[in-house]
Design a protein around this motif. Structure first.
Motif, PDB file in Angstrom:
ATOM      1  N   LYS A 270       0.838  -1.197   0.000  1.00  0.00           N
ATOM      2  CA  LYS A 270       0.000   0.000   0.000  1.00  0.00           C
ATOM      3  C   LYS A 270       0.874   1.248   0.000  1.00  0.00           C
ATOM      4  CE  LYS A 270      -4.136  -1.615   2.454  1.00  0.00           C
ATOM      5  NZ  LYS A 270      -4.925  -1.439   3.702  1.00  0.00           N
ATOM      6  N   SER A 271       0.499   2.233  -0.812  1.00  0.00           N
ATOM      7  CA  SER A 271       1.143   3.541  -0.769  1.00  0.00           C
ATOM      8  C   SER A 271       0.418   4.388   0.276  1.00  0.00           C
ATOM      9  CB  SER A 271       1.071   4.230  -2.138  1.00  0.00           C
ATOM     10  OG  SER A 271       1.825   3.516  -3.091  1.00  0.00           O
ATOM     11  N   LEU A 272       1.172   4.937   1.213  1.00  0.00           N
ATOM     12  CA  LEU A 272       0.601   5.728   2.299  1.00  0.00           C
ATOM     13  C   LEU A 272       1.273   7.098   2.343  1.00  0.00           C
ATOM     14  CD1 LEU A 272       0.571   2.916   5.033  1.00  0.00           C
ATOM     15  CD2 LEU A 272      -1.337   3.614   3.592  1.00  0.00           C
ATOM     16  N   TYR A 273       0.798   7.937   3.263  1.00  0.00           N
ATOM     17  CA  TYR A 273       1.327   9.293   3.388  1.00  0.00           C
ATOM     18  C   TYR A 273       1.572   9.609   4.856  1.00  0.00           C
ATOM     19  CZ  TYR A 273      -0.426   9.593  -1.375  1.00  0.00           C
ATOM     20  OH  TYR A 273      -0.667   9.349  -2.704  1.00  0.00           O
ATOM     21  N   CYS A 274       2.668  10.337   5.109  1.00  0.00           N
ATOM     22  CA  CYS A 274       3.043  10.733   6.471  1.00  0.00           C
ATOM     23  C   CYS A 274       2.933  12.252   6.581  1.00  0.00           C
ATOM     24  CB  CYS A 274       4.459  10.262   6.776  1.00  0.00           C
ATOM     25  SG  CYS A 274       5.056  10.735   8.407  1.00  0.00           S
ATOM     26  N   VAL A 275       2.340  12.720   7.675  1.00  0.00           N
ATOM     27  CA  VAL A 275       2.150  14.153   7.873  1.00  0.00           C
ATOM     28  C   VAL A 275       3.470  14.781   8.348  1.00  0.00           C
ATOM     29  CG1 VAL A 275       0.888  15.927   9.142  1.00  0.00           C
ATOM     30  CG2 VAL A 275      -0.271  13.800   8.477  1.00  0.00           C
ATOM     31  N   PRO A 276       4.052  15.742   7.546  1.00  0.00           N
ATOM     32  CA  PRO A 276       5.277  16.412   7.979  1.00  0.00           C
ATOM     33  C   PRO A 276       4.954  17.583   8.901  1.00  0.00           C
ATOM     34  CG  PRO A 276       4.700  17.146   5.781  1.00  0.00           C
ATOM     35  CD  PRO A 276       3.645  16.157   6.185  1.00  0.00           C
ATOM     36  N   ALA A 277       5.996  18.156   9.514  1.00  0.00           N
ATOM     37  CA  ALA A 277       5.798  19.276  10.442  1.00  0.00           C
ATOM     38  C   ALA A 277       5.122  20.451   9.751  1.00  0.00           C
ATOM     39  CB  ALA A 277       7.148  19.697  11.021  1.00  0.00           C
ATOM     40  N   SER A 278       5.450  20.662   8.473  1.00  0.00           N
ATOM     41  CA  SER A 278       4.897  21.822   7.754  1.00  0.00           C
ATOM     42  C   SER A 278       3.401  21.706   7.473  1.00  0.00           C
ATOM     43  CB  SER A 278       5.652  22.005   6.431  1.00  0.00           C
ATOM     44  OG  SER A 278       5.506  20.847   5.617  1.00  0.00           O
ATOM     45  N   MET A 279       2.823  20.498   7.665  1.00  0.00           N
ATOM     46  CA  MET A 279       1.400  20.291   7.349  1.00  0.00           C
ATOM     47  C   MET A 279       0.549  20.045   8.593  1.00  0.00           C
ATOM     48  SD  MET A 279       1.124  20.183   3.894  1.00  0.00           S
ATOM     49  CE  MET A 279      -0.089  19.015   3.328  1.00  0.00           C
ATOM     50  N   THR A 280       1.145  20.136   9.780  1.00  0.00           N
ATOM     51  CA  THR A 280       0.413  19.755  11.000  1.00  0.00           C
ATOM     52  C   THR A 280      -0.805  20.642  11.247  1.00  0.00           C
ATOM     53  OG1 THR A 280       2.026  21.057  12.249  1.00  0.00           O
ATOM     54  CG2 THR A 280       2.360  18.686  12.178  1.00  0.00           C
ATOM     55  N   LEU A 281      -0.716  21.947  10.951  1.00  0.00           N
ATOM     56  CA  LEU A 281      -1.860  22.844  11.192  1.00  0.00           C
ATOM     57  C   LEU A 281      -3.090  22.425  10.399  1.00  0.00           C
ATOM     58  CD1 LEU A 281      -0.152  26.368  11.258  1.00  0.00           C
ATOM     59  CD2 LEU A 281      -1.194  25.145  13.174  1.00  0.00           C
ATOM     60  N   LEU A 282      -2.865  21.914   9.190  1.00  0.00           N
ATOM     61  CA  LEU A 282      -3.979  21.503   8.336  1.00  0.00           C
ATOM     62  C   LEU A 282      -4.651  20.226   8.855  1.00  0.00           C
ATOM     63  CD1 LEU A 282      -5.645  21.842   5.755  1.00  0.00           C
ATOM     64  CD2 LEU A 282      -3.807  20.710   4.492  1.00  0.00           C
ATOM     65  N   PHE A 283      -3.859  19.347   9.500  1.00  0.00           N
ATOM     66  CA  PHE A 283      -4.392  18.036   9.894  1.00  0.00           C
ATOM     67  C   PHE A 283      -4.761  17.945  11.379  1.00  0.00           C
ATOM     68  CE2 PHE A 283      -2.417  17.115   5.889  1.00  0.00           C
ATOM     69  CZ  PHE A 283      -3.197  16.107   5.351  1.00  0.00           C
ATOM     70  N   GLN A 284      -4.372  18.955  12.179  1.00  0.00           N
ATOM     71  CA  GLN A 284      -4.621  18.819  13.612  1.00  0.00           C
ATOM     72  C   GLN A 284      -6.110  18.903  13.961  1.00  0.00           C
ATOM     73  OE1 GLN A 284      -2.404  21.946  15.511  1.00  0.00           O
ATOM     74  NE2 GLN A 284      -3.813  23.581  14.896  1.00  0.00           N
ATOM     75  N   GLU A 285      -6.908  19.603  13.143  1.00  0.00           N
ATOM     76  CA  GLU A 285      -8.351  19.674  13.406  1.00  0.00           C
ATOM     77  C   GLU A 285      -8.997  18.288  13.359  1.00  0.00           C
ATOM     78  OE1 GLU A 285     -10.785  22.341  11.260  1.00  0.00           O
ATOM     79  OE2 GLU A 285      -9.569  24.115  11.683  1.00  0.00           O
ATOM     80  N   SER A 286      -8.449  17.407  12.546  1.00  0.00           N
ATOM     81  CA  SER A 286      -9.010  16.055  12.421  1.00  0.00           C
ATOM     82  C   SER A 286      -8.357  15.063  13.386  1.00  0.00           C
ATOM     83  CB  SER A 286      -8.871  15.553  10.981  1.00  0.00           C
ATOM     84  OG  SER A 286      -7.514  15.597  10.578  1.00  0.00           O
ATOM     85  N   GLY A 287      -7.544  15.575  14.324  1.00  0.00           N
ATOM     86  CA  GLY A 287      -6.961  14.716  15.351  1.00  0.00           C
ATOM     87  C   GLY A 287      -5.652  14.076  14.973  1.00  0.00           C
ATOM     88  N   HIS A 288      -5.012  14.534  13.895  1.00  0.00           N
ATOM     89  CA  HIS A 288      -3.742  13.964  13.468  1.00  0.00           C
ATOM     90  C   HIS A 288      -2.599  14.924  13.786  1.00  0.00           C
ATOM     91  CE1 HIS A 288      -5.735  10.626  11.500  1.00  0.00           C
ATOM     92  NE2 HIS A 288      -6.572  11.495  10.951  1.00  0.00           N
ATOM     93  N   LYS A 289      -1.421  14.361  13.946  1.00  0.00           N
ATOM     94  CA  LYS A 289      -0.259  15.175  14.287  1.00  0.00           C
ATOM     95  C   LYS A 289       0.911  14.783  13.396  1.00  0.00           C
ATOM     96  CE  LYS A 289       0.828  11.954  18.008  1.00  0.00           C
ATOM     97  NZ  LYS A 289       1.057  11.773  19.453  1.00  0.00           N
ATOM     98  N   LYS A 290       2.060  15.433  13.643  1.00  0.00           N
ATOM     99  CA  LYS A 290       3.266  15.133  12.863  1.00  0.00           C
ATOM    100  C   LYS A 290       3.599  13.641  12.977  1.00  0.00           C
ATOM    101  CE  LYS A 290       8.241  15.961  12.777  1.00  0.00           C
ATOM    102  NZ  LYS A 290       9.373  16.592  13.469  1.00  0.00           N
ATOM    103  N   GLY A 291       3.854  13.004  11.830  1.00  0.00           N
ATOM    104  CA  GLY A 291       4.202  11.585  11.819  1.00  0.00           C
ATOM    105  C   GLY A 291       3.028  10.650  11.637  1.00  0.00           C
ATOM    106  N   SER A 292       1.790  11.175  11.638  1.00  0.00           N
ATOM    107  CA  SER A 292       0.621  10.314  11.427  1.00  0.00           C
ATOM    108  C   SER A 292       0.672   9.695  10.034  1.00  0.00           C
ATOM    109  CB  SER A 292      -0.672  11.122  11.591  1.00  0.00           C
ATOM    110  OG  SER A 292      -0.830  11.556  12.919  1.00  0.00           O
TER     111      SER A 292
END
Length: 472
Positions: A270-292
């Motif tokens: 499976k191809s997956l994606y990891c949340v980098p530090a530069s994208m944390t603000l966009l994903f934190q509302e959905s409960g995800h953090k850096k490295g998710s």
């Protein structure tokens, strides 16, 4: 274990595999252990009284004993079949019906109730298992008094020892653990039985091999990150030398030969994606953090929900999304942040996926998923020209897909009738490459795509196959 067992003058009692047995010390008929025979008397004698003779269920001074009053076994006079008392305390096995009757009547205070509870639990688990269609596929031995999990533990160990004794050679090492399971252990499974490590107490192949490594039978190392191989085997280990192989029936030989033909099962990738530090603000509302770690579908849903929650859909054109400060920082390049105010949905989602760090997950049959950074390297097929002006086909990155380069080289050598060698891959640590004389891309294509069922997108170089009418 059978070494140390005292044989009475009249010989060992006749027991069959699975019979209830009491283990006692010379001079006292009170058992110090209770278990079931792991082999028959004939098999014990054939093995020279070596190896595992009994699967112990309960022993003096174990946890069950500690739950009682911690008293010592009573003194019971030896039966006539016992030899005279010796100063040395050695083990003696009694398995005649009279002794089994005494064993059932023998009760240490606080033990009878615990034993009854254990018996009821085991009966319940066996009853439930017989109704479970997923367990019925194990084809347990109905005459075996052991639980289904114990029977599977025994089957796993049997197939392991059988494979080491009869199939694996020193020249095969290092051997990928997935290859060892698929090509060797499964083919050693007796007729009518199904090997399933998940239904054993080990649950995973890696955990079982750790146990075998602790017993110093094998040595396992991670030659490539996340991929384990057997690098050494002690063929003189008592567990291997004492292992007795039952003669297979003609039917079982056919089954085993069939399992060897198609032992390999491709991994799920499976191809997956990891949340980098530069994208944390966009994903934190959905409960995800850096490295998710997220799948592509999850990323798309998170972006869509973010846009809707923040009312960013353009009122005049619903195909456009207005970019708020967070989207600008996460999605846009620096030179775009003052010029680009809106983006189409597809462009927004594509840019977001591109900004995330790529990772991939590989799941081999019967093993835990392995997650790695980056994108999985495809199996690379190239043609090279040697000094003698002869072409050779070179194959790299087989290990990432659970393929043993040595096994692939042996198959190609036989099918192509050309010399094949396995050498270290240049520039890749702990990786091997296969070289075979001539242009053998056709054979590789058939092997990898048709037999091993690997997706074409994970193989590069198939277009280099010789065209009809041209020499290889």
């Amino acid at each position: 274990m059978l070494p140390g067992l005292v044989v009475p003058p009249a010989g060992l009692p006749q027991v069959q595999k699975g019979d209830l047995c009491a283990i006692a010390l010379l001079g006292n008929r009170a058992p110090v252990a209770v278990g079931v025979a792991a082999m028959s008397t004939a098999e014990m004698l054939t093995s020279g009284l070596k190896g595992r003779g009994f699967s112990v269920l309960h022993t003096y001074q174990d946890h069950l004993w500690r739950s009682g009053d911690k008293s010592s076994p009573p003194s019971l006079a030896p039966l006539a079949l016992d030899p005279p008392d010796l100063s040395e305390e050695k083990e003696s096995v009694q398995a005649d019906p009279a002794l089994q009757g005494d064993l059932r009547r023998l009760t240490l205070e606080g033990e009878e109730e615990n034993g009854e509870v254990q018996r009821m639990c085991e009966e319940k688990s066996l009853s439930e298992a017989s109704e479970d269609p997923s367990v019925r596929g194990l084809n347990p031995d109905p005459t075996d008094s052991k639980t289904l999990q114990e029977q599977m533990d025994e089957l796993v160990q049997r197939c392991f020892l059988h494979a080491l004794k009869c199939q694996v050679r020193k020249a095969d090492l290092p051997l990928l653990t997935s290859t060892f399971l698929g090509s060797h252990m499964l083919s050693c499974c007796p007729e009518g039985r199904q090997l399933d490590i998940k239904k054993s107490s080990y649950k995973k192949l890696s955990k079982f091999l750790q146990h075998m490594q602790q017993e110093q039978i094998i040595q396992v190392k991670e030659l490539s990150k996340g991929v384990e191989s057997i690098v050494a085997v002690d063929w003189k280990h008592p567990r291997i030398t004492s292992f007795v192989i039952a003669e297979p029936s003609p039917t079982s030989q056919t089954i085993q030969e069939g399992s060897r033909e198609q032992p390999y099962h491709p991994p799920d990738i499976k191809s997956l994606y990891c949340v980098p530090a530069s994208m944390t603000l966009l994903f934190q509302e959905s409960g995800h953090k850096k490295g998710s770690i997220l799948e592509g579908g999850e990323v798309r849903m998170i972006i869509i929900n973010y846009v809707k929650r923040n009312d960013l859909i353009d009122a005049d054109n619903k195909n456009l999304v207005k970019l708020d400060p967070i989207l600008c920082d996460c999605i846009l390049e620096k030179n775009e942040q003052h010029t680009v105010m809106k983006l189409p949905w597809d462009s927004l989602l594509t840019r977001c996926l591109e900004k995330l760090q790529p990772v991939y997950q590989v799941t081999f049959p019967g093993q835990e998923p392995i997650v790695k950074k980056g994108r999985i390297c495809p199996i690379d097929i190239t043609l090279a020209q040697r000094a003698s002006n002869k072409k050779v086909t070179v194959v790299r990155n087989l290990e990432a897909y659970g393929l043993d380069p040595c096994s692939v080289a042996a198959i190609l050598q036989q099918r192509c009738q050309a010399s094949a060698t396995v050498t270290p891959a240049p520039g890749a640590k702990d990786s091997l490459q296969v070289q075979i004389q001539g242009n053998q891309v056709h054979h590789l294509s058939r092997l990898l795509l048709e037999e091993y069922q690997l997706p074409r997108k994970h193989i590069q170089g198939l277009e280099k196959a010789p065209k009809p009418g041209k020499k290889k």
